[in-house]
Structures are given as C-alpha cells and as structure tokens.
Design an enzyme around this catalytic site. Sequence first.
Site, PDB file in Angstrom:
ATOM      1  N   ASP A 280      -5.071   2.346  -5.848  1.00 31.88           N
ATOM      2  CA  ASP A 280      -4.325   1.994  -4.659  1.00 31.88           C
ATOM      3  C   ASP A 280      -3.047   2.854  -4.668  1.00 31.88           C
ATOM      4  O   ASP A 280      -2.742   3.551  -5.647  1.00 31.88           O
ATOM      5  CB  ASP A 280      -4.015   0.496  -4.619  1.00 31.88           C
ATOM      6  CG  ASP A 280      -3.742   0.021  -3.204  1.00 31.88           C
ATOM      7  OD1 ASP A 280      -3.897  -1.169  -2.911  1.00 31.88           O
ATOM      8  OD2 ASP A 280      -3.371   0.873  -2.353  1.00 31.88           O
TER       9      ASP A 280
HETATM   10  C1  GLC Z   1      -1.884   0.220   0.621  1.00 32.07           C
HETATM   11  C2  GLC Z   1      -2.907  -0.891   0.493  1.00 32.07           C
HETATM   12  C3  GLC Z   1      -4.323  -0.387   0.535  1.00 32.07           C
HETATM   13  C4  GLC Z   1      -4.407   0.828   1.420  1.00 32.07           C
HETATM   14  C5  GLC Z   1      -3.636   1.937   0.729  1.00 32.07           C
HETATM   15  C6  GLC Z   1      -3.632   3.240   1.555  1.00 32.07           C
HETATM   16  O1  GLC Z   1      -0.778  -0.040  -0.184  1.00 32.07           O
HETATM   17  O2  GLC Z   1      -2.797  -1.754  -0.622  1.00 32.07           O
HETATM   18  O3  GLC Z   1      -5.135  -1.467   1.013  1.00 32.07           O
HETATM   19  O4  GLC Z   1      -5.755   1.217   1.595  1.00 32.07           O
HETATM   20  O5  GLC Z   1      -2.300   1.554   0.439  1.00 32.07           O
HETATM   21  O6  GLC Z   1      -2.929   3.044   2.723  1.00 32.07           O
END
Ligand code: GLC
Length: 753
Positions: A280
């Site tokens: 993430d």
């Molecule tokens: C965010 C979220 C995730 C998302 C990623 C990219 O912090 O936790 O669900 O896909 O970053 O935007």
Amino acid sequence: MNKKNLLFSALMAAGCAFSAMAVLPEAEINSRVNDLIGRMTLEEKIGQLNQLSGYGYAPEMVGQIRNGAVGSILNEVDPEVVNKLQREAVENTRLGIPLIFARDVIHGFKTIFPIPLGQAATWNPAVVEEGARIAADEASSVGIRWTFSPMVDISRDARWGRIAESFGEDPVLSETLGVAMVKGYQSDDLSQPNTMAACAKHFAGYGAAESGKDYNTTWIPEELLRDVYLRPFKALADAGSATFMCSFNDINGVPSSGNRKLLQNILRDEWGYDGLMVSDWGSIQQMIPHGYSENLRHAAAQAVDAGVDIDMESYAYTGHLRDLVEKGEVSEARVDSLVRNVLNLKYRLGLFENPYVDVATSKRFYAPASLDAARRAVEESAILLKNTGTLPINNSKVKKIAVIGPMADAQHDQAGTWVFDLEKEHSVTPLTALQQMYGKENVIYAPGLDYTRDLSTKGFSDAVKAAKKADVVLYFAGEEAVLSGEAHCRADLSLPGAQSRLLQELKATGKPVVMVVQAGRQLAIMPESELADAVVYCFHGGTMTGPALANLLSGNVNFSGRCPVSFPRMSGQEPLYYNRKNTGRPAEGITLINDIELEAGQTSTGCTSYYLDAGDGALFPFGYGLSYTDFTYSDPVLSASEIGPDGTVTVKCTVTNSGDRAGSEVAQLYIRDHVASLIRPVRELRGFEKITLQPGESKTVEFVLTPAELAFHVNGSQTVVEPGEFSVWVAPNANEGTPARLTVVKPQTVASR
Ligand code: GLC
C-alpha cells in the site's frame, strides 16, 4: 529504437486502433519472462519493483523512466500523457519493458456507481460485475490497466471510515461480490485492452482496526482470521484476481508489509497464488513508525523476504535493494522472483504487444447504457427501512412535494468517497430528478441546511414553510462524502450537524415525512427513524442517485436492497455484527435506562448481556429490508436430517409474494453449530439468492450444504466439521426465520479452506 518499436510508433502516430492480440499461453509467458530476466541488470530488475505516483509529463518522471527506475505509475489519467510516458519506457530504455498505469477505480471511473457498501446492499453479483465492466471500459480507455479494487476487508465497525469501500460485515456476501467485481474488471481475457487487472485489498485484517480507527493495530486469532477475514481473499485468489495489495495494519504485532507468514506461507505456499503483490502507499516505510523496522533499509529487506513485489511510494527498493543484494543480505534469486510476478502481469495484460492507448477511441464515458446500469444499481441498493404507508408517493393524494435537506441537491457528496475522476456536473441529484418527474411547480425546495455538518438554523424557517405548503416532505439527510473513506473515522455515528433538529421541526408541521439518508456507512439513526414516517437508506449512490430515488419513492420501481451491515441503535454498540457469539448470559429481560426505578436494587435489571441505554442487537439487522409488497417463507426442508462424512444436504424453501405488486426478495441461508470445541456464532450466512416474484407467485429456492459449509478452523489452520446439532434457516434476514435441525454424525477433517 528497435524495429518493433518503430512499428508501434508508426501505428501510434497513425492513431490506428490496435486489434487486441490474443493472450499468450502461460508457458510462452514463462519462457519470455525467464529470457528477459536473464538479460536484465540488477538495476533494471529493481526498477520494475518501483511504483510511483505521477501527474503529468513531469521531467523527473521521464528521467526515472529512461533510467529504468520505475515499473508502474499510478494516478496518470491523461491518455496523451500515458502514451508519452509509455513511449519513454518502450522506446527509450534498453529492454523496452512497458509500464503499467494504475488508478483507484473503486466504484466507477467517470460513471460513478454506488460505493461498494451500497453495491453490497444489492446482494446482486450481476449488478456488481456489470458496474466493474463499465468501470474497466471507461478507465482503460485512458490507459488505466490496473485498478486497486475490490476491497474485501470485512468490516464490523461503522466507526471505520473505510467500511464505505467494503462489502460489509459478512465473508460470504463479501467473497461473492468481490469475485463478481474481479470478473467485471478482468473479463475472461485480461490481454484485451478494455480490461483492468483487479487487486484484492487490503491483505489482511485491515477492517479489524481497533476501535474502528483507521490504520490501528489488530489482534486476530488465526482461527478467526481464517474463518472471517481471509475467506474473501481466498475466494479472490481462486477467482484469479491478478494482484493483491498488502495492508497498512499489523496483525498481532507484525505489519502485513513484512508479514512472511501472511504473504508467503499462506498466500503463496498454502493457496498457490501466482499473481502480484503490491504494497500500500508507503506501507513498507511505515514499518518504521510501526516499530517493526529500524530504518528503510531494514524495511526493504523485511518486505522482500515477506514477498512484496512492488514498492508503492516508499522508495525502499530503489534506495536499498542494490546494497542488500551486493552485501548478500538479499539474494538476487529472491529479487528475480518478485520481478517475475511483475513481468508476468505485464505479459498477461498484453502490454508487450499492445502498450499504447488508442487515443482515437479514448475517453469512452457516460454511455447511455452505462448511466442506465448506474441507475439500476442504485435502485437495487437503496433499502426501505421503515414505511408506515407514506411510500410510494400517492399521486392521487400528493400534489405538492417538499424537498428538503443538505443531501437533496449535493452533486459532489452523493458520489461518496474514492471518486478522484468524478465530474460532479454529471451527477443527477434527487431534487433534479423529482422536479423532472413531478414538474418544478409541484416541488418546493428548501435545503434547510447548506451541508450535512451545518449547525446553523438560519434555513429552518424556509424549510418549515415549504413543508407546510406540501402534501409530503422528502427529507434528504446523511453524510458528506468526506466523512467516510480512508482516514475518515467517526466516534459518533449520529447524523452530523443540525440534521436531527431539522427533522424534528419538519415533523412538528404534522406533515408526513420521508427521511432519505445518503451516507458512507450505517449511521445511528434510531431517534430519527422513530420520528420519520418512512426511512430509506442509500449508501452514497453516485452519478444516478437522483433518478433512482425518484423511481423508488414514486413507486415506479420497488425496493429490493437489503442491509449488508448491522445498523446500531447507538454508536457505543460498535463493533456490531450479526455473526456474534451467544455468551453465557445472552440478553433477556432487558430493562432500559429510563425504566429503571429510583434506588433500584443492584440486580433489578437482571444480569445478562445488554446495554442499559441501547438494549441489545441491531436497530436494523443484517439482511433486512422492506418492499412495497410482502413475502412469506415456508419452513426449510432438508433432504436429510443427518449429514455424513462426505455427504451433502439440500435445503429447500418456498418463498411467496403475498402482496399485490411484483418485487425482489433475498432469500438467505444461515447455519448455526450449537456445540463445538470453539464456540460458534449464533448465525452464519452460507448462501443467498435474489429472486423476483410476481404478485401471488411462489418459487422454491434451493441450497446445497456440504461439510465445508459447516466447517471452521481450530488449532490455527486446521479445518474441521465437528459432530453435533446444527440449525439451518432460509430467512429474510439474520434475525428471522424458522430453523430446521441438522445433525453431523461423525467428526471429520475436510481440506483446508
Ligand atoms: C491508499 C489506500 C489504498 C489505495 C492506495 C493507492 O492509501 O490505502 O487503498 O489503493 O493508497 O491510492
């Protein structure tokens, strides 16, 4: 520039629409990947593991691409820029490995569908799959070939803002709809240019964040992890979700981004998953504040060892992996195994053969069929929670309609969270739709409040005047989009601002009041539900919320939404979920706080499990929802009263539409294992079927129960079915139904889930 690239750029320049090449056989992909890895330098390998967020043709991004320092980019949605950046990778690097462009397309790209929690309220996999297919077609038309969706985190706590992105509290509902979403995104040939790689997220246990506070720690015993939180992820792995994303949280003290047991032992070794794992945003780096990594170099080593293939925005791999390999702390063979997953995905997506967006056919948005599908999705997601007869709006009696409330005309907020590509001018609000349906002259609009958090009562008098002039009041309340979603948790689940006070003023006019709530979570609306004559709940519905609600309120369309979560009476009940344990003192003889006599004796309210102020259980239970017609259920009939070691039992139940208009009902199959070596929940959903019945029509729904459906985990990862008595229901929700008895006649161990 090699010959192939010359051809591509010529075709590109000509704006030719590329015909999608057929997907390569896996053996061929494997051979090409092995060949490519054999020719890559360590630097080029590390570059493939790096994902950066890009906005625009930024010079620094071009430099990184040319240096082979980035393998995928998120957040670039201009097809011209996508092609420019892609050309840098394909034509201006030594090996010409294409980039993947990714985006959070969570519930639509331009045509916005209900938030996933709303899609869960449809209990209809076909609706979810259709919405994902449309999202993939729109997003891929600008070059997005990877979405960070579906999110299948089980969420039992409405305080958690990201419950909005989930399919709710149940693993079977979540896995069924999550699989449908994967199919919609990926179709049956991921190499087609109008598909997107799905991403099962956030692996795992993110929804169990303590106190419903985002990013918070979790403590999940392995048996519970496997029975509940991992179940949807296993289904998505089996369904072929091309990618996974690890979660921000720790599970029992180990952050997912460095959790080898989770990412390697369970996902790869036990489940045999061969897709890609992306971190993430910054989650590798966050193992430092977690207190799990000493520094970024240490975090990089832990993430590689655990099996995180791509580092999203931590710069851990580009910053430290070369040194780790050169010092022998990470093997290049381990790095190759991560790179393999990245290259596999790029071949599966057909990007080596077809790396560019066909600009001539890009920006395929808002097709009439897409808007129609979005409207139908809202129509199937809205839940009728209460109706004393005020709905549907009776055209013979109702001439003037008062439309009131901060969510009546909220083009931005009705779309909900995670809509970075929203063009709010395309949102059709309830006010607009009702004016179109009944005529502007018959709709009296007074917002009463400017936005949901508004505490000012300056608009109340106009709202009350509007109500007094009308035959019925439609009060659109709820939450602004920003009050749910990532990092947007609420400890108090009441309607924000002065919305409750406004409802009291409207009710005091003596007019019938229909409250329509649009929100990103289930709210604690007990006082308002008691006041209103009818209550409709619409988890943020997206672009076509207005026309859908107008159709439902007018009776043109019948309600069929059912609760995907348990609605609390009060915030303090959270976490609240139907598949709970019975305890040794289940609630009985509830004495509510205002009924307790002065100087009452200590044991006067009994000694069982309930709240003095909230009582026990949900205000509206999991699976609940009303219709404009009525349904009756026969008692379930089992094909046998005992289930043998490998036997199966068929469960039948006849559902009848006993009302005077057509309607759809969700027949739900529940079980309960009454005595077990680990206490089992009072109910567990094990299947459901949404059926449409004409007035007077009956249909027999049929479910098959196998030992695996009755199984649970013990000793961590062992799956067992224990002997003893079970109850089996086919019911309209988790609180109702007449059980049939089923006996498991001997212990057995079934294949691990
Ligand atoms: C965010 C979220 C995730 C998302 C990623 C990219 O912090 O936790 O669900 O896909 O970053 O935007």
